[in-house]
Write an enzyme that holds these catalytic residues in place. Structure first.
Site, PDB file in Angstrom:
ATOM      1  N   CYS A 159      42.270  38.195  41.974  1.00 51.92           N
ATOM      2  CA  CYS A 159      42.465  37.811  40.574  1.00 51.92           C
ATOM      3  C   CYS A 159      41.345  36.895  40.089  1.00 51.92           C
ATOM      4  CB  CYS A 159      43.826  37.165  40.384  1.00 51.92           C
ATOM      5  SG  CYS A 159      45.193  38.356  40.544  1.00 51.92           S
ATOM      6  N   CYS A 190      44.515  34.179  43.310  1.00 55.21           N
ATOM      7  CA  CYS A 190      44.075  34.669  44.615  1.00 55.21           C
ATOM      8  C   CYS A 190      42.630  35.153  44.454  1.00 55.21           C
ATOM      9  CB  CYS A 190      44.977  35.809  45.093  1.00 55.21           C
ATOM     10  SG  CYS A 190      44.807  37.337  44.120  1.00 55.21           S
ATOM     11  N   GLU A 200      47.963  37.811  36.518  1.00 55.12           N
ATOM     12  CA  GLU A 200      46.643  37.847  35.887  1.00 55.12           C
ATOM     13  C   GLU A 200      46.166  39.283  35.709  1.00 55.12           C
ATOM     14  OE1 GLU A 200      47.695  36.234  38.661  1.00 55.12           O
ATOM     15  OE2 GLU A 200      46.182  34.794  39.286  1.00 55.12           O
ATOM     16  N   HIS A 223      49.552  41.346  40.341  1.00 52.09           N
ATOM     17  CA  HIS A 223      49.691  39.933  39.988  1.00 52.09           C
ATOM     18  C   HIS A 223      49.689  39.731  38.477  1.00 52.09           C
ATOM     19  CE1 HIS A 223      48.228  38.366  44.163  1.00 52.09           C
ATOM     20  NE2 HIS A 223      49.345  39.051  44.223  1.00 52.09           N
TER      21      HIS A 223
END
Length: 180
Positions: free
Chosen positions: A106, A103, A76, A74
């Site tokens: 993250c 999420c 992040e 992801h």
């Protein structure tokens, strides 16, 4: 240009949206910008780990439910990993996300690096992730500003360059501007 100078959130959110344009996952084009003291520390976007095939090339690697992509790191996570690789502390940073709130994984990473604020455009209703952010004292802010219009910014830039050239006068034989 309409004379609107972007505030910091508008400026950094625009950078996050631009970062998202580098995403290689078919399931989500998301960008992240990590900022402290109004300076960019790191950026990231959804994509495969270094040296691995991209979803754009080989398709997403689906989880057992067929809902997620296992190939992608992801935005992040990529921004955090890049900062870690280069010895950049993210303690006290703000994370700008071009789209969804983090999420669960993250959110845990953001709490772990000492992020203090997350600015997002779309609420991703993962109550577990929202609880992690809340419990870590991370401020969650919905972006309500305007993104910078890149075409307008380029026009403003080009107009300023033309004005500067006009004010400096013609160049001399050595290419130096003569007084106007």
């Amino acid at each position: 240009m309409d004379g609107h100078r972007p505030n910091w959130d508008e400026y950094f959110m625009t950078l996050a949206v631009i970062a998202s344009s580098r995403s290689t996952c078919l399931r989500g084009c998301i960008g992240a910008v990590m900022v402290k003291d109004n300076r960019v520390l790191s950026t990231g976007y959804n994509g495969s780990p270094a040296g691995q095939p991209h979803c754009l090339d080989e398709g997403c690697l689906q989880d057992e439910r067929g809902k997620g992509c296992l190939r992608t790191v992801h935005a992040e996570g990529n921004a955090i990993a890049w900062a870690a690789r280069h010895g950049i502390s993210l303690t006290g940073c703000t994370c700008y996300l071009s789209s969804y709130t983090p999420c669960l994984a993250c959110a845990n990473l953001l709490a772990q690096v000492g992020c203090v604020r997350v600015v997002y455009r779309t609420l991703y209703r993962d109550e577990r992730a929202l609880k992690v952010l809340h419990d870590a004292g991370i401020e969650l802010v919905e972006f309500t500003g305007r993104l910078v219009d890149v075409d307008q910014a380029l026009t403003m830039h080009d107009d300023a360059v033309c004005r500067a050239k006009d004010e400096s006068g013609p160049p001399d034989a050595a290419g130096q501007s003569l007084p106007g």
